[in-house]
Write a protein that holds these residues in place. Structure first.
Motif, PDB file in Angstrom:
ATOM      1  N   ILE A  44       5.426  -9.490 -11.174  1.00 12.73           N
ATOM      2  CA  ILE A  44       5.488  -9.283 -12.631  1.00 12.73           C
ATOM      3  C   ILE A  44       5.072  -7.859 -12.994  1.00 12.73           C
ATOM      4  N   VAL A  45       4.061  -7.341 -12.330  1.00 13.08           N
ATOM      5  CA  VAL A  45       3.649  -5.953 -12.627  1.00 13.08           C
ATOM      6  C   VAL A  45       4.800  -4.998 -12.302  1.00 13.08           C
ATOM      7  N   HIS A  46       5.440  -5.183 -11.159  1.00 14.68           N
ATOM      8  CA  HIS A  46       6.564  -4.297 -10.824  1.00 14.68           C
ATOM      9  C   HIS A  46       7.703  -4.442 -11.837  1.00 14.68           C
ATOM     10  N   TRP A  52       9.686  -0.849 -18.469  1.00 13.01           N
ATOM     11  CA  TRP A  52       9.229   0.351 -19.179  1.00 13.01           C
ATOM     12  C   TRP A  52       9.982   1.596 -18.703  1.00 13.01           C
ATOM     13  N   PHE A  53      10.308   1.651 -17.398  1.00 14.74           N
ATOM     14  CA  PHE A  53      11.120   2.788 -16.925  1.00 14.74           C
ATOM     15  C   PHE A  53      12.447   2.808 -17.691  1.00 14.74           C
ATOM     16  N   LYS A  54      12.999   1.593 -17.904  1.00 15.46           N
ATOM     17  CA  LYS A  54      14.276   1.514 -18.616  1.00 15.46           C
ATOM     18  C   LYS A  54      14.127   2.094 -20.029  1.00 15.46           C
ATOM     19  N   THR A 293      -0.828  11.939 -13.365  1.00 20.42           N
ATOM     20  CA  THR A 293      -1.963  11.009 -13.370  1.00 20.42           C
ATOM     21  C   THR A 293      -1.528   9.665 -12.793  1.00 20.42           C
ATOM     22  N   TRP A 294      -0.330   9.213 -13.183  1.00 23.08           N
ATOM     23  CA  TRP A 294       0.149   7.934 -12.634  1.00 23.08           C
ATOM     24  C   TRP A 294       0.285   8.039 -11.115  1.00 23.08           C
ATOM     25  N   ARG A 295       0.865   9.145 -10.655  1.00 20.96           N
ATOM     26  CA  ARG A 295       1.054   9.303  -9.207  1.00 20.96           C
ATOM     27  C   ARG A 295      -0.299   9.279  -8.481  1.00 20.96           C
ATOM     28  N   GLN A 296      -1.288   9.967  -9.086  1.00 20.63           N
ATOM     29  CA  GLN A 296      -2.606   9.999  -8.425  1.00 20.63           C
ATOM     30  C   GLN A 296      -3.238   8.612  -8.415  1.00 20.63           C
ATOM     31  N   ARG A 304      -6.661   2.059  -1.628  1.00 15.17           N
ATOM     32  CA  ARG A 304      -7.575   0.930  -1.732  1.00 15.17           C
ATOM     33  C   ARG A 304      -6.970  -0.331  -1.088  1.00 15.17           C
ATOM     34  N   MET A 305      -5.668  -0.503  -1.280  1.00 15.85           N
ATOM     35  CA  MET A 305      -5.020  -1.737  -0.803  1.00 15.85           C
ATOM     36  C   MET A 305      -4.711  -1.700   0.685  1.00 15.85           C
ATOM     37  N   ILE A 306      -4.214  -0.523   1.159  1.00 14.42           N
ATOM     38  CA  ILE A 306      -3.732  -0.525   2.556  1.00 14.42           C
ATOM     39  C   ILE A 306      -4.467   0.484   3.432  1.00 14.42           C
ATOM     40  N   ARG A 327       2.802  17.873  -5.417  1.00 13.87           N
ATOM     41  CA  ARG A 327       3.996  18.716  -5.329  1.00 13.87           C
ATOM     42  C   ARG A 327       5.111  18.355  -6.310  1.00 13.87           C
ATOM     43  N   HIS A 328       5.244  17.060  -6.630  1.00 14.28           N
ATOM     44  CA  HIS A 328       6.386  16.652  -7.450  1.00 14.28           C
ATOM     45  C   HIS A 328       6.114  16.887  -8.928  1.00 14.28           C
ATOM     46  N   ARG A 329       6.201  18.142  -9.315  1.00 10.08           N
ATOM     47  CA  ARG A 329       5.963  18.510 -10.717  1.00 10.08           C
ATOM     48  C   ARG A 329       7.124  19.359 -11.204  1.00 10.08           C
TER      49      ARG A 329
HETATM   50  C1  HEM Z   1      -0.314  -3.092  -3.982  1.00 10.50           C
HETATM   51  C2  HEM Z   1       0.218  -2.172  -4.729  1.00 10.50           C
HETATM   52  C3  HEM Z   1       1.013  -1.007  -4.211  1.00 10.50           C
HETATM   53  C4  HEM Z   1       0.920  -0.356  -3.012  1.00 10.50           C
HETATM   54  C5  HEM Z   1      -0.040  -0.645  -1.861  1.00 10.50           C
HETATM   55  C6  HEM Z   1       1.922   0.662  -3.003  1.00 10.50           C
HETATM   56  C7  HEM Z   1       2.159   1.525  -1.954  1.00 10.50           C
HETATM   57  C8  HEM Z   1       3.143   2.485  -1.926  1.00 10.50           C
HETATM   58  C9  HEM Z   1       3.399   3.355  -0.800  1.00 10.50           C
HETATM   59  C10 HEM Z   1       2.615   3.399   0.480  1.00 10.50           C
HETATM   60  C11 HEM Z   1       4.450   4.147  -1.140  1.00 10.50           C
HETATM   61  C12 HEM Z   1       5.099   5.247  -0.290  1.00 10.50           C
HETATM   62  C13 HEM Z   1       6.447   4.803   0.219  1.00 10.50           C
HETATM   63  C14 HEM Z   1       6.312   3.758   1.298  1.00 10.50           C
HETATM   64  O1  HEM Z   1       6.030   4.106   2.441  1.00 10.50           O
HETATM   65  O2  HEM Z   1       6.503   2.588   0.975  1.00 10.50           O
HETATM   66  C15 HEM Z   1       4.852   3.783  -2.471  1.00 10.50           C
HETATM   67  C16 HEM Z   1       5.853   4.399  -3.188  1.00 10.50           C
HETATM   68  C17 HEM Z   1       6.163   4.109  -4.479  1.00 10.50           C
HETATM   69  N1  HEM Z   1       5.668   3.059  -5.228  1.00 10.50           N
HETATM   70 FE1  HEM Z   1       4.115   1.868  -4.727  1.00 10.50          FE
HETATM   71  N2  HEM Z   1       2.594   0.646  -4.200  1.00 10.50           N
HETATM   72  C18 HEM Z   1       2.073  -0.357  -4.969  1.00 10.50           C
HETATM   73  C19 HEM Z   1       2.461  -0.714  -6.243  1.00 10.50           C
HETATM   74  C20 HEM Z   1       3.437  -0.086  -6.968  1.00 10.50           C
HETATM   75  C21 HEM Z   1       3.806  -0.421  -8.319  1.00 10.50           C
HETATM   76  C22 HEM Z   1       3.197  -1.507  -9.208  1.00 10.50           C
HETATM   77  C23 HEM Z   1       4.824   0.407  -8.657  1.00 10.50           C
HETATM   78  C24 HEM Z   1       5.544   0.375  -9.969  1.00 10.50           C
HETATM   79  C25 HEM Z   1       6.835   0.509 -10.079  1.00 10.50           C
HETATM   80  C26 HEM Z   1       5.100   1.266  -7.535  1.00 10.50           C
HETATM   81  C27 HEM Z   1       6.061   2.253  -7.505  1.00 10.50           C
HETATM   82  C28 HEM Z   1       6.248   3.112  -6.464  1.00 10.50           C
HETATM   83  C29 HEM Z   1       7.147   4.258  -6.526  1.00 10.50           C
HETATM   84  C30 HEM Z   1       7.985   4.685  -7.714  1.00 10.50           C
HETATM   85  C31 HEM Z   1       7.090   4.864  -5.286  1.00 10.50           C
HETATM   86  C32 HEM Z   1       7.804   6.160  -4.874  1.00 10.50           C
HETATM   87  C33 HEM Z   1       6.820   7.297  -5.107  1.00 10.50           C
HETATM   88  C34 HEM Z   1       7.284   8.648  -4.600  1.00 10.50           C
HETATM   89  O3  HEM Z   1       8.117   8.741  -3.672  1.00 10.50           O
HETATM   90  O4  HEM Z   1       6.794   9.666  -5.146  1.00 10.50           O
HETATM   91  N3  HEM Z   1       4.222   0.947  -6.530  1.00 10.50           N
HETATM   92  N4  HEM Z   1       4.049   2.779  -2.932  1.00 10.50           N
END
Ligand code: HEM
Length: 365
Positions: A44-46, A52-54, A293-296, A304-306, A327-329
């Motif tokens: 649901i969060v995703h 919201w992205f839409k 800020t969102w990215r950070q 924290r999770m993995i 970097r992604h700015r």
């Molecule tokens: C338990 C929660 C989450 C964890 C552990 C997590 C972990 C990760 C990791 C490790 C990546 C890097 C790509 C990869 O190897 O998979 C990633 C990418 C990404 N995740 Fe998450 N994520 C979580 C939740 C979310 C949520 C809620 C969103 C919302 C849409 C999200 C959106 C993204 C996006 C957009 C990327 C691409 C970022 C980029 O390439 O700059 N993630 N995530």
């Protein structure tokens, strides 16, 4: 295919297509016969993020359309500002939503994480559309295993992402709009020449104030003068002729003329005609800041999770995400502008005809 309009009065659940929306949460853990309670929250969060992205893309497309016009009337600029303001508010929600997902503990996540491979947020096409439409270029991206970001997409998604790379981005359009600002040269008034003179006067005054300050020791004076020289060096770069992309550093940079216009707009923002352009630049800087800020925040959550595990999409995990946040700015020049502000008291005075053209005048009938 056009949706059928149901007979009878409009019904809440039909209007919002709640049947489809609320039956779209399919837990992989349940499909594997080991339902994990927290996977519902994860889905649901995703989904909320994607909705919201839409909405952000909807607003951004309208802003892009306004900026594609050869000149932008005041009302269109006002409308674009309101839409960008809405994006900023949505981004605040997106940052907060991380807290909701973090009510899931790392152990609860491990209950279903293995079922998710090789899917990842890395495959969020809407997120890539957003980045591209704002102005991120393929060459500026970090690469995942030496492959293009589109390599993890299905064919239809590759086509959507690539099409967005071919459109002029908000960065391109805002840069063009800035470069068209008429106020850089107005009759005899040459903003850049006057501003440079004001900067040199200010730096000379700073040096003089330090040298003649009786309360400073020689050592303190040396340190403070070195600080002024560092500032002077930054200004010297600004006044140097147009630099190449490589010299300008990573990320995107405005042309010299667009940068000058952005500076003029910020320095003379008290002039009525520059209020709206000033708001626009400030909001673009907010959009950029919120994205970072969102990215950070997302990178911290991943850590924290993995911990130091790799991501389900195959990246180095939190480490990749932290580097991407750095970097992604896109609108880096806007946040860096503050280094070149000078006090209002030191600003070159605008000639009366330029001021009167910049003011809103009410003429009684
Ligand atoms: C338990 C929660 C989450 C964890 C552990 C997590 C972990 C990760 C990791 C490790 C990546 C890097 C790509 C990869 O190897 O998979 C990633 C990418 C990404 N995740 Fe998450 N994520 C979580 C939740 C979310 C949520 C809620 C969103 C919302 C849409 C999200 C959106 C993204 C996006 C957009 C990327 C691409 C970022 C980029 O390439 O700059 N993630 N995530």
């Amino acid at each position: 295919m056009k949706d059928e309009k149901p007979d009878g009065p409009l019904y809440y659940a039909d209007y919002l297509q709640l049947d489809r929306l609320l039956s779209s949460q399919r837990m992989e853990s349940a499909l594997h016969g080991r339902p994990a309670h927290d996977e519902m929250l994860f889905i649901i969060v995703h989904q909320a993020y994607e909705l919201w992205f839409k909405q952000i893309l909807w607003e951004l497309d309208a802003v892009l359309a306004a900026f594609r016009a050869p000149s932008i009337p005041e009302d269109a600029l006002g409308q674009a500002i309101l839409r960008l303001d809405r994006i900023v508010e949505i981004q605040r929600l997106l940052i907060q939503q991380v807290d909701v997902l973090e009510t899931m503990t790392p152990l609860d996540f491990l209950d279903f994480r293995d079922y998710l491979f090789p899917a990842s947020g890395f495959q969020s096409v809407q997120f890539r559309l957003l980045e591209n439409k704002l102005g991120m270029r393929r060459g500026d991206r970090l690469q995942l295993q030496d492959a293009a970001y589109t390599s993890r997409f299905r064919e239809t998604d590759v086509a959507r992402a690539e099409a967005s790379e071919r459109e002029p981005s908000l960065f391109d359009l805002v840069e063009g709009w800035l470069a068209r600002t008429p106020f850089l040269h107005f009759g005899d008034f040459d903003f850049w020449r006057e501003y440079r003179h004001a900067v040199e006067t200010m730096l000379a005054a700073d040096r003089g104030a330090i040298r003649t300050n009786p309360t400073l020791t020689e050592d303190e004076k040396k340190k403070q003068l070195a600080g002024v020289e560092a500032t002077a060096a930054r200004f010297a770069d600004l006044f140097a002729p147009e630099t190449s992309e490589a010299e300008a550093g990573p990320g995107r940079h405005f042309s010299r003329r667009a940068l000058q216009a952005a500076l003029l707009i910020n320095l003379y923002r008290d002039e009525p005609i520059l209020h709206a352009p000033f708001r626009l630049l400030a909001i673009l800087a907010d959009v950029e800041r919120n994205f970072t800020t969102w990215r950070q925040r997302h990178a911290q959550m991943a850590m924290r999770m993995i911990g130091t595990r790799i991501g389900t999409g195959g990246s180095s995990g939190a480490e990749y995400l932290e580097r991407a946040a750095e970097r992604h700015r896109v609108f880096t020049d806007l946040s860096a502008l503050a280094s070149f502000y000078i006090p209002r008291s030191a600003l070159p005075k605008l000639p009366p005809d330029v001021r009167s053209r910049m003011g809103f005048r009410f003429e009684a009938p």
